[in-house]
Scaffold this active site. Structure first.
Site, PDB file in Angstrom:
ATOM      1  N   ASP A  17       0.776  -1.248   0.000  1.00 40.08           N
ATOM      2  CA  ASP A  17       0.000   0.000   0.000  1.00 40.08           C
ATOM      3  C   ASP A  17       0.810   1.303   0.000  1.00 40.08           C
ATOM      4  OD1 ASP A  17      -1.621  -2.068   0.824  1.00 40.08           O
ATOM      5  OD2 ASP A  17      -2.383  -1.043   2.586  1.00 40.08           O
ATOM      6  N   GLU A 197     -10.573  -2.529   4.438  1.00 42.11           N
ATOM      7  CA  GLU A 197      -9.249  -1.995   4.704  1.00 42.11           C
ATOM      8  C   GLU A 197      -9.144  -0.582   4.108  1.00 42.11           C
ATOM      9  OE1 GLU A 197      -6.430  -5.901   4.834  1.00 42.11           O
ATOM     10  OE2 GLU A 197      -6.818  -5.181   2.814  1.00 42.11           O
TER      11      GLU A 197
HETATM   12  C1  FRU Z   1      -3.997  -3.554   2.773  1.00 43.24           C
HETATM   13  C2  FRU Z   1      -3.344  -3.961   4.075  1.00 43.24           C
HETATM   14  C3  FRU Z   1      -3.703  -2.989   5.170  1.00 43.24           C
HETATM   15  C4  FRU Z   1      -2.566  -3.136   6.115  1.00 43.24           C
HETATM   16  C5  FRU Z   1      -1.394  -3.347   5.204  1.00 43.24           C
HETATM   17  C6  FRU Z   1      -0.322  -4.208   5.764  1.00 43.24           C
HETATM   18  O1  FRU Z   1      -3.328  -3.962   1.633  1.00 43.24           O
HETATM   19  O2  FRU Z   1      -3.716  -5.274   4.415  1.00 43.24           O
HETATM   20  O3  FRU Z   1      -4.961  -3.216   5.753  1.00 43.24           O
HETATM   21  O4  FRU Z   1      -2.392  -2.012   6.945  1.00 43.24           O
HETATM   22  O5  FRU Z   1      -1.920  -3.929   4.019  1.00 43.24           O
HETATM   23  O6  FRU Z   1       0.800  -4.208   4.938  1.00 43.24           O
END
Ligand code: FRU
Length: 485
Positions: A17, A197
């Site tokens: 992300d 998320e």
């Molecule tokens: C989304 C996610 C988020 C989390 C991050 C961990 O892709 O699962 O919810 O904070 O990636 O790398």
């Protein structure tokens, strides 16, 4: 491996992300942070925020690790950065530049807990000091994450949206100082999947007006119809406490398989609403072919809203997304034609860099039930995007540029109403960016987009062809020359 030129990739290691993006109005630099494992090319802990800067959102300098966890099993998960201009947090000295009062709010994840922590930077976002009394928000839940924070002027407070992931809730909190937080409301949207998320909430200008509307952006993983992870958006109102969607249902933000965890930059209003997504999918992100780095962002996008016909009867406020390509990028015109008849003999151009921007406007007879116009990249191993006259829909087909994975869906599609109708003809516009191993397609000035990664293309030959004769109103192909990492 064909590494993107425009879209950001880390110099090495694993990336997922985007997080913590902000614009520094003093240095005129865009700051991008990213979920980062510097120790390998798969997702793993200890997980860090990596950091990169750009003067134009196309050419990036990667600075490596910005924030890291205390223990090897932990991660600095996704979060956001705000610029605390008025020093509401009291963390900055009077001498500090108001444009560089950088505060990061992120999820500190251990194997059993997720709570929200704060860190601040006294050097404009390069190094961070963790706040002494973390966590700043903890509800003792194992899946409570991804805070996106912004200033809400009308109610003079900071707002945080974050996911109570496995309870399908976007939680909305308010704070006067970024440190103490009060729960305002919860938003659930009627779509579930496995978990929520990376929510976002941003005010977006409505084209040709002085209006703005709030757009709630939500990432769901896995379980939406496209398969795996993808983003939805909802247009609505927000009074500083509650988000109310106006259209009832959310809509896909992108119709491809590789567009997730979209996040906007904290930036002054005159910079527009700019954001980017991670160009992968949790179904196969850890398995895609990799070099010394794995994972890429999408090309940044500018967001506006406009009324568009979803079908002949209903016009809805629609998110319009257009690619941002920086001013430092030089582009060579490889093709520029107008009002040309296009046939099954392809128009062919070859790029040197493997980064190509195309823009094709064509007209189709309303009554056509047979035919296919396509832009194809690569010869034997290839990816193509195009429009089918019978279905009157667009597709991306990556079956000849696939890798062996059951979730790497070959074909994705999107449908838009024509841009205009000229007598018996329907006019459509298909813009696209081919950037290393990423294809982003923008339909009718960004009314719908399709983002897909691809692999195994062996040459940089792009061709435009149609199975019957049609009129190409315009076709332009440019090669991106000089982006660097
Ligand atoms: C989304 C996610 C988020 C989390 C991050 C961990 O892709 O699962 O919810 O904070 O990636 O790398």
């Amino acid at each position: 491996m064909l590494r993107p030129l425009l879209a950001f990739t880390a110099a090495s290691g694993w990336l997922n992300d985007p997080c913590g993006q902000f614009y520094d109005a003093t240095t005129s630099l865009w700051h991008l942070y990213y979920q980062y494992n510097p120790n390998g090319t798969t997702w793993d802990t200890p997980l860090y925020w990596g950091h990169a800067t750009s003067s134009d959102l196309s050419t990036w300098d990667d600075h490596g690790v910005a924030i890291g966890p205390e223990n090897n099993d932990d991660g600095i998960f996704t979060g956001s950065i705000v610029v605390d201009h008025n020093n509401t947090s009291g963390l900055f000295g009077a001498e500090s530049d108001p444009n560089q009062r950088v505060v990061a709010l992120y999820t500190y994840a251990t194997p059993t807990s997720q709570a929200q922590h704060l860190a601040y930077s006294l050097d404009g976002g390069y190094t961070f000091t963790k706040y002494g009394a973390n966590p700043i928000l903890d509800v003792h839940e194992a899946n409570f994450r991804d805070p996106k924070v912004f200033w809400h002027g009308p109610t003079s407070q900071w707002i945080m949206v974050l996911a109570l992931a496995q309870q399908y809730k976007v939680e909305i909190y308010g704070s006067p100082n970024l440190i103490t937080w009060t729960h305002h409301s919860s938003f659930s949207c009627g779509v579930t999947g496995f978990q929520y998320e990376c929510p976002g909430l941003v005010e977006v200008p409505v084209e040709n007006s002085n209006d703005k509307k709030w757009v709630l952006i939500l990432a769901i993983n896995p379980g939406l119809p496209l398969g795996g992870s993808s983003n939805l958006y909802f247009v609505g109102t927000f009074d500083g406490y509650t988000f109310v969607p106006e259209q009832g249902q959310g809509r896909p933000m992108d119709f491809g398989k590789d567009f997730y965890a979209f996040q906007t930059f904290s930036a002054p209003e005159n910079m527009g609403v700019v954001g980017l997504a991670w160009a992968s999918n949790w179904q196969y992100a850890n398995q895609i072919p990799a070099g010394k780095e794995r994972g890429a962002m999408t090309v940044p996008r500018n967001l506006t809203l406009g009324y568009r016909n979803a079908n002949p009867e209903t016009s809805v406020l629609t998110l319009l997304q257009l690619a941002v390509i920086g001013s430092s990028i030089s582009q060579t015109v490889l093709l520029d034609v107008k009002n040309t008849t296009l046939s099954s003999t392809p128009i062919t151009v070859e790029s040197k860099s493997g980064a190509i921007v195309f823009d094709v406007m064509f007209q189709v007879d309303t009554n056509s039930t047979e035919g296919l116009i396509q832009v194809k990249y690569g010869s034997n191993k290839s990816i193509r995007t195009g429009f089918d006259f019978f279905a009157k829909q667009f597709f991306v087909d990556r079956r000849h540029s696939s890798f062996d994975n059951p979730f790497f869906t070959d074909k994705t599609s999107a449908s838009v109403e024509p841009l205009s109708v000229l007598g018996d003809f329907l006019v459509y516009r298909m813009q696209g960016i081919i950037d290393g191993n990423l294809l982003e397609v923008y339909l009718n000035d960004g009314e719908a987009t399709i983002t897909n990664s691809f692999f195994l293309v062996e040459d940089h030959i792009l061709s435009i062809s149609c199975s019957t004769d049609i009129v190409l109103l315009e076709a332009q192909v440019k090669e991106v020359e000089n982006a660097s990492k």
